[in-house]
Enzyme design. Structure first.
Site, mmCIF file in Angstrom:
data_model
loop_
_atom_site.group_PDB
_atom_site.id
_atom_site.type_symbol
_atom_site.label_atom_id
_atom_site.label_comp_id
_atom_site.label_asym_id
_atom_site.label_seq_id
_atom_site.Cartn_x
_atom_site.Cartn_y
_atom_site.Cartn_z
ATOM 1 N N LYS A 266 -46.044 -147.485 115.160
ATOM 2 C CA LYS A 266 -45.251 -147.677 116.420
ATOM 3 C C LYS A 266 -43.932 -146.078 116.229
ATOM 4 C CE LYS A 266 -46.850 -151.229 118.952
ATOM 5 N NZ LYS A 266 -47.841 -150.747 120.030
ATOM 6 N N ARG A 340 -57.032 -157.235 119.618
ATOM 7 C CA ARG A 340 -57.963 -157.563 119.812
ATOM 8 C C ARG A 340 -58.860 -157.684 118.105
ATOM 9 N NH1 ARG A 340 -59.528 -151.588 121.383
ATOM 10 N NH2 ARG A 340 -57.148 -151.634 121.924
HETATM 11 N N1 BES Z 1 -48.970 -154.411 121.755
HETATM 12 C C1 BES Z 1 -49.663 -153.551 122.406
HETATM 13 C C2 BES Z 1 -49.870 -153.465 123.472
HETATM 14 C C3 BES Z 1 -48.596 -153.133 123.742
HETATM 15 C C4 BES Z 1 -47.983 -151.765 124.850
HETATM 16 C C5 BES Z 1 -47.552 -154.585 124.841
HETATM 17 C C6 BES Z 1 -47.117 -151.993 125.560
HETATM 18 C C7 BES Z 1 -46.963 -154.159 125.550
HETATM 19 C C8 BES Z 1 -46.589 -153.314 126.176
HETATM 20 C C9 BES Z 1 -50.948 -153.036 121.377
HETATM 21 O O1 BES Z 1 -51.435 -153.867 120.499
HETATM 22 C C10 BES Z 1 -51.581 -151.341 121.204
HETATM 23 O O2 BES Z 1 -50.447 -151.426 119.760
HETATM 24 N N2 BES Z 1 -51.623 -151.209 121.689
HETATM 25 C C11 BES Z 1 -52.075 -149.574 120.952
HETATM 26 C C12 BES Z 1 -53.830 -149.937 121.531
HETATM 27 C C13 BES Z 1 -54.421 -148.386 120.462
HETATM 28 C C14 BES Z 1 -53.878 -148.049 119.126
HETATM 29 C C15 BES Z 1 -56.289 -148.059 120.909
HETATM 30 C C16 BES Z 1 -52.060 -149.285 122.822
HETATM 31 O O3 BES Z 1 -52.264 -149.585 124.015
HETATM 32 O O4 BES Z 1 -51.613 -147.500 122.665
HETATM 33 MN MN MN Z 2 -50.440 -152.638 118.808
#
Ligand code: BES
Ligand code: MN
Ligand code: ZN
Length: 484
Positions: A266, A340
């Site tokens: 990230k 997931r």
């Molecule tokens: N933990 C994150 C989602 C999240 C985003 C939680 C903002 C709280 C606040 C999750 O694991 C994630 O990174 N999801 C990705 C999925 C994508 C890579 C398909 C996302 O939402 O960008």
């Molecule tokens: Mn994530």
């Protein structure tokens, strides 16, 4: 809080502080009118001069009001009487408590609106307890102090007071777990905290360590954990309040104690709040604690999948194919879609334990926050009547929740060329739904509701009724759903 008592006559209440309410049409509640009479019309004067309007959550502090025993009285705006419900009661109480608790108060007496149902009283007490606890776990000088004693006036009954106390303390448990920094809260320490709660409340519990997870072939969860030096855990707690032969209802939580994204790292700005990624597991533990303390007459099983998502040398790679516990193969195309992967295996354990119904909680997707904003939980289901029950409970507690669609078209996006399924959709469109479709593959047709709490689990800015940090979203709703 040392205890909760009922009593009458607000001006005579032996308390440091009083909380009374005012409707937005300027009407005083009977308790407020009593304070007004005792003070020679102080509150009506403020209303006439529009200093105080009764607007929802507006706070007016009266210092040393003459004719009143308490040294301080807070008039809290209750908004429109027709719109006042349990959710409003919770927020009004939390807002009043956030303001009052900046100083030590040995005793606070609260007089709610008239016509209080037991549900309103419980939510009011819960709000008071939540509003007294700040996010400053690691500050030497605390900015907030719990009330020594909470007294509720009016028709409050002991059961409602006790229920409110349990609700408030469970919401605070969830908040505290989320607010702990990731150096302190990782799979092993979360599991320890869960065991503590289990012992204190009489929940049966087991913890699967790395070796057990391997024996159980939790290949999907283990793949996420591989990038971290912190070993994963699966915590299972059980509340056996129903008949011995009755199969349980399962609560499943995503417990990613820190989500760096893994190799799909990230950006720094998106990572700053990722200690909140175990909020789903925190909700599960908090609800199980409340269920045990309320002695709910049903069987419940809570499952928390705990991992840290890091980009270490052994981290799963893009293109890897994992074999989940269910036997399904998963192509990993983004290591940041890790929630997931964790839930795939935990849901499978819930199915194996013969769960009759499942609710899962996960800070799963940023896409859900894009769709619904930071205040609203997204609900996804394979069983409309089970979802209706969850939606109804959320409505009764006033926690905003909205059902999202699950058309079969969305499942097309997670088909893989080389494995049974892949862990991201094609592109980012509909990302909250493709994630839910992925989870659906692992519930084996069990009636299931997935709650994406990525928005409301963690506030980056305070609200009148809530601090920054963990919010404990869905704790009250699920206790309500379970009939607490
Ligand atoms: N933990 C994150 C989602 C999240 C985003 C939680 C903002 C709280 C606040 C999750 O694991 C994630 O990174 N999801 C990705 C999925 C994508 C890579 C398909 C996302 O939402 O960008
Ligand atoms: Mn994530
Ligand atoms: Zn995550």
């Amino acid at each position: 809080m040392t205890g909760a008592h009922s009593f009458d006559s607000p001006p005579e209440a032996r308390a440091d502080a009083l909380i009374v309410g005012l409707w937005s049409d300027g009407r005083l509640t009977p308790s407020t009118a009593a304070v007004d009479d005792a003070t020679g019309g102080l509150i009506r004067g403020l209303v006439e001069r529009t200093e105080t309007t009764g607007k929802f959550l507006e706070l007016t502090t009266l210092h040393a009001p003459a004719g009143v025993n308490a040294k301080l009285a807070i008039v809290i705006g209750l908004g429109e009487r027709a719109k006042f419900d349990a959710g409003a009661a919770y927020r009004a109480a939390a807002a009043a408590a956030r303001s009052l608790s900046v100083k030590v108060r040995t005793s606070v007496a609260c007089y709610l609106a008239e016509e209080n149902t037991a549900a309103h009283v419980a939510e009011f007490v819960a709000g008071l307890i939540v509003g007294c606890e700040g996010p400053d776990l690691y500050r030497a000088e605390k900015k907030r102090f719990s009330f020594g004693e909470i007294r509720i006036g009016g028709e409050a009954n002991t059961a409602a007071l006790e229920r409110g106390r349990i609700l408030g303390e469970s919401v605070n448990l969830a908040r505290r777990l989320v607010n702990e920094p990731p150096h302190a809260m990782y799979p092993e320490t979360f599991a320890e905290r869960a065991m503590q709660v289990a012992v204190e409340t009489g929940l049966a519990s087991e913890v699967w360590d790395q070796a057990r997870l391997e024996r159980e072939r939790c290949g999907s969860l283990l793949a996420v954990a591989r990038g971290s030096i912190r070993p994963p855990r699966l915590v299972i707690v059980e509340h056996r309040g129903g008949p011995a032969d009755e199969p349980p209802l399962a609560l499943v939580g995503k417990g990613v104690t820190f989500d760096s994204g893994g190799l799909s790292l990230k950006p720094s700005d998106s990572m700053t709040t990722m200690k909140c990624d175990m909020a789903g597991a925190a909700v599960v533990l908090a609800v199980m604690q409340a269920a045990a303390r309320l002695k709910l007459p049903r069987n419940l099983i809570g499952l928390m999948g705990l991992v840290e998502n890091m980009p270490g040398g052994a981290a799963m790679k893009l293109g890897d194919v994992l074999t989940a516990r269910s036997g399904k193969t998963i192509e990993v195309l983004n290591t940041d879609a890790e929630g997931r992967l964790v839930l795939a295996d935990v849901l499978n354990v819930a199915v194996e334990r013969k769960a009759t119904k499942i609710v899962d909680f996960a800070t799963l997707t940023g896409a859900c926050v894009v769709a619904l904003g930071t205040d609203v939980v997204g609900a996804f289901t394979n069983d409309q009547s089970w979802c209706d029950a969850v939606v109804g409970a959320a409505r009764r507690t006033g926690e905003p929740l909205w059902q999202m669609p699950m058309f079969p078209e969305y499942a097309e996006h997670i088909r893989s060329e080389i494995a049974d399924i892949k862990n991201t959709g094609d592109g980012r469109w509909g990302g909250a739904i493709t994630a839910a479709k992925f989870l659906e593959e692992f519930v084996a047709g069990t009636p299931w509701v997935h709650l994406d709490i990525a928005g409301p689990a963690y506030f980056e800015k305070p609200k009148p009724w809530a601090d920054v940090g963990g919010t404990g979203t869905m704790v009250r709703t699920i206790v309500e759903l379970l009939g607490g």
